[in-house]
Design an enzyme around this catalytic site. Structure first.
Site, PDB file in Angstrom:
ATOM      1  N   ASP A  46       0.844  -1.206   0.000  1.00  0.00           N
ATOM      2  CA  ASP A  46       0.000   0.000   0.000  1.00  0.00           C
ATOM      3  C   ASP A  46       0.878   1.254   0.000  1.00  0.00           C
ATOM      4  O   ASP A  46       0.366   2.373  -0.056  1.00  0.00           O
ATOM      5  CB  ASP A  46      -1.022  -0.011   1.137  1.00  0.00           C
ATOM      6  N   SER A  47       2.205   1.056  -0.015  1.00  0.00           N
ATOM      7  CA  SER A  47       3.117   2.170  -0.296  1.00  0.00           C
ATOM      8  C   SER A  47       2.806   2.772  -1.663  1.00  0.00           C
ATOM      9  O   SER A  47       3.281   3.864  -1.972  1.00  0.00           O
ATOM     10  CB  SER A  47       4.579   1.698  -0.249  1.00  0.00           C
ATOM     11  N   ASP A  85      -0.882  -6.230   0.179  1.00  0.00           N
ATOM     12  CA  ASP A  85      -1.321  -5.592   1.423  1.00  0.00           C
ATOM     13  C   ASP A  85      -2.835  -5.486   1.529  1.00  0.00           C
ATOM     14  O   ASP A  85      -3.507  -5.129   0.544  1.00  0.00           O
ATOM     15  CB  ASP A  85      -0.778  -4.150   1.481  1.00  0.00           C
ATOM     16  N   LYS A 114      -0.939  -9.534   3.279  1.00  0.00           N
ATOM     17  CA  LYS A 114      -0.159  -8.998   4.403  1.00  0.00           C
ATOM     18  C   LYS A 114      -1.059  -8.079   5.209  1.00  0.00           C
ATOM     19  O   LYS A 114      -1.757  -7.247   4.633  1.00  0.00           O
ATOM     20  CB  LYS A 114       1.075  -8.251   3.881  1.00  0.00           C
ATOM     21  N   GLU A 116      -1.162  -5.493   8.638  1.00  0.00           N
ATOM     22  CA  GLU A 116      -0.434  -4.815   9.710  1.00  0.00           C
ATOM     23  C   GLU A 116      -1.131  -5.196  11.012  1.00  0.00           C
ATOM     24  O   GLU A 116      -2.307  -4.882  11.209  1.00  0.00           O
ATOM     25  CB  GLU A 116      -0.444  -3.306   9.483  1.00  0.00           C
ATOM     26  N   GLU A 183       9.244  -3.936  10.361  1.00  0.00           N
ATOM     27  CA  GLU A 183       9.684  -2.673   9.751  1.00  0.00           C
ATOM     28  C   GLU A 183      10.216  -1.728  10.821  1.00  0.00           C
ATOM     29  O   GLU A 183       9.631  -1.622  11.913  1.00  0.00           O
ATOM     30  CB  GLU A 183       8.491  -2.022   9.018  1.00  0.00           C
TER      31      GLU A 183
HETATM   32  O1  KIV Z   1       3.615  -1.102   1.555  1.00  0.00           O
HETATM   33  C1  KIV Z   1       4.793  -1.469   1.514  1.00  0.00           C
HETATM   34  O2  KIV Z   1       5.543  -1.220   0.569  1.00  0.00           O
HETATM   35  C2  KIV Z   1       5.295  -2.230   2.656  1.00  0.00           C
HETATM   36  C3  KIV Z   1       6.774  -2.433   2.729  1.00  0.00           C
HETATM   37  C4  KIV Z   1       7.386  -1.202   3.276  1.00  0.00           C
HETATM   38  C5  KIV Z   1       7.132  -3.631   3.516  1.00  0.00           C
HETATM   39  O3  KIV Z   1       4.562  -2.630   3.495  1.00  0.00           O
END
Ligand code: KIV
Length: 266
Positions: A46-47, A85, A114, A116, A183
């Site tokens: 989600d970056s 994510d 993934k 959080e 992280e």
């Molecule tokens: O969203 C993302 O790119 C991430 C990485 C920083 C692990 O969660």
């Protein structure tokens, strides 16, 4: 589609002490570059809220946007495992997380989601796992929580905070997580997490004692606006193509030349 790297491959790599190379990608072309360069695990992170959309953080990213980018990336991968994510609040309870995972896996083609999560979210991880969803639990710094945290801060500093991180790792493993990702975590604490878990541990800004490393694609190409994160490295500098930069990243992680102690936090 079946890709050649599976969860069993990643578990075996941990057992053989072969570093797992992970990288983000958000579209077909870069996914292909990563796949051909030998990246083992591609994350549609989600970056993308920051690096693709220009937002200040990950909170605005929607599930539909994640699904769209996942479909694009999925078409570019023959080899690498595809992790995606769950974006902000798409996993606020077990039901929401299950519906979101269903969309990302069935429509997007993701191999794993993934989330959080710390120990408080362990019941959500358990619900996903019981339903057959491969899960990576992302803890230490959780970027979706920076609003609450008041900024991007290194996690796990001090014995009480370190014990909390270790308790999170235990709870998430017991709940059925398949991979742990940490992280911006104090490097000695990441080493303690690794020593305490049977799961592959992937780090970003978490020191050298992890089973694998992940970075954001734009960071390794040196095109992230502003000051680059301490834990990253511009692999395009001194090279003449993007594939060469991604290959150099793969080689550096695989041979344990990256990260060095200077990329981590005490
Ligand atoms: O969203 C993302 O790119 C991430 C990485 C920083 C692990 O969660």
């Amino acid at each position: 589609m079946t890709r050649s790297i599976s969860l069993s491959t990643l578990r075996r790599m941990k057992a053989d002490q072969t570093p797992i190379v992970a990288l983000t990608a958000y579209d077909y072309s870069f996914a292909r570059v990563a796949d051909r360069a030998g990246v083992d695990l591609v994350l549609v992170g989600d970056s993308l809220g920051m690096v693709m959309q220009g937002h200040a953080g990950t909170v605005p990213v929607t599930l539909e946007e994640m699904a769209y980018h996942t479909r694009c990336v999925a078409r570019g991968l023959d080899r690498a495992y595809l992790m995606v994510d769950l974006p902000f609040l798409s996993d606020y309870d077990s039901r929401a997380a299950l519906e979101s995972a269903a969309m990302l896996m069935k429509e997007g083609g993701a191999d794993m989601v993934k989330i959080e999560a710390n120990a408080e979210q362990a019941p959500i991880v358990e619900a996903l796992s019981r339903a057959g969803v491969p899960v990576c639990a992302h803890f230490g710094l959780r970027p979706q929580r920076v609003g609450q945290l008041g900024g991007y801060r290194v996690q796990g500093r001090g014995e009480e905070a370190a014990e909390q991180v270790l308790a999170d790792a235990r709870a998430l493993e017991a709940a059925g997580a398949d991979i742990l990702l940490v992280e911006c975590l104090s490097a000695p604490v990441a080493a303690r997490v690794r020593a305490s878990t049977g799961l592959p541990l992937i780090g970003i800004g978490a020191g050298v004692d992890c089973d694998g490393q992940i970075l954001v694609l734009q960071d390794i190409l040196g095109i992230t606006p502003g000051r680059p994160p301490k834990f990253s490295h511009d692999f395009l500098a001194g090279r003449d193509s993007i594939p060469a930069a991604v290959e150099a990243y793969v080689e550096a992680v695989r041979s344990r030349r990256f990260p060095g102690p200077e990329h981590g936090f005490e």
